[in-house]
Enzyme design. Sequence first.
Site, mmCIF file in Angstrom:
data_model
loop_
_atom_site.group_PDB
_atom_site.id
_atom_site.type_symbol
_atom_site.label_atom_id
_atom_site.label_comp_id
_atom_site.label_asym_id
_atom_site.label_seq_id
_atom_site.Cartn_x
_atom_site.Cartn_y
_atom_site.Cartn_z
ATOM 1 C CD GLU A 31 -2.870 5.355 6.852
ATOM 2 O OE1 GLU A 31 -2.859 5.389 5.618
ATOM 3 O OE2 GLU A 31 -1.969 4.812 7.532
ATOM 4 C CD GLU B 193 -3.134 -2.455 7.370
ATOM 5 O OE1 GLU B 193 -2.267 -2.841 6.584
ATOM 6 O OE2 GLU B 193 -3.499 -1.275 7.433
ATOM 7 C CB SER C 231 5.752 -1.584 11.818
ATOM 8 O OG SER C 231 5.285 -0.270 12.093
ATOM 9 N N GLY D 169 2.847 2.423 10.734
ATOM 10 C CA GLY D 169 3.760 3.544 10.553
ATOM 11 C C GLY D 169 4.495 3.957 11.822
ATOM 12 C CG ASN E 42 -1.754 1.189 1.396
ATOM 13 O OD1 ASN E 42 -1.809 2.026 0.485
ATOM 14 N ND2 ASN E 42 -2.423 1.320 2.523
ATOM 15 C CE LYS F 170 -0.116 3.113 4.848
ATOM 16 N NZ LYS F 170 -0.047 3.205 6.297
ATOM 17 C CG HIS G 74 -5.650 1.751 5.328
ATOM 18 N ND1 HIS G 74 -5.202 2.723 6.192
ATOM 19 C CD2 HIS G 74 -4.638 0.869 5.182
ATOM 20 C CE1 HIS G 74 -3.953 2.433 6.544
ATOM 21 N NE2 HIS G 74 -3.589 1.315 5.952
#
Length: 249
Positions: A98, A166, A212, A172, A12, A14, A96
């Site tokens: 985010e 996730e 990560s 991140g 991904n 992003k 996701h």
Amino acid sequence: MSNERKFFVGGNWKMNGDKKAIDGICDFLNKGSLNSNTDVVVAPPYCYLQYSREKLSSKVQVAAQNCYTKKEGAFTGEISPAMIKDIGGTWVITGHSERRHIMGETDEFVAEKTRFAQDCGLGVIPCVGEKLEEREANQTMDVINRQMKALADKISDWSTVVIAYEPVWAIGTGKTATPEQAQEVHAQIREWLKKTVNADVAKATRIIYGGSVKGSNAAELAKKPDIDGFLVGGASLKPEFIEIVNAQG
Ligand code: 13P
């Protein structure tokens, strides 16, 4: 992981990259030796999806990072699954964290777009996962079961679904879930599928881990029986992504 489930590694990207950077990523992916027993999928930003598709060899599939719930119409700024398919995308990531936590997408909206994308012929990668405060309050499975329930209410064909676990606290941050922590949640998601959908779906559905993942920790995670691959952010922009693709050994 079980031999019945093909290992799946998604990258991904992003909101990263420009043409020059993407040329470099496509170059290492095309030159790299990718395990043919692994599905490899990358998700560029929309505006580079077709560019990436044209640069990449057929060993790598292309996904969108999001989509809308309608085929076409007056939805300024949105992209439909049909458009993604039209320019060579075969997968889409939905829900996701985010999008859930920055853009405010609800469980129901994520489930709706997941189902619609499937109906348009895309494979879907719905993401589930708890925030740090939810894990600390022992609510991890409550949150994930709620997110899964919304999906299961809409999905009838699980054969084109790859679930990504996730944990938000691992995205991140450099704080990967330990293989034991990830395995525990993956096993519980599989158990939930068995109870709520059926045993065949539970056995066949791939559950991949994201948060990560690096070249240095992928192999240990891949050894766990319910971890069927990865969804990789930062490291998917770097040549170490090849190591992650081949982590199954
Ligand atoms: P990182 O690998 O950068 O932690 O991101 C994970 C992720 O969100 C993949 O979708």
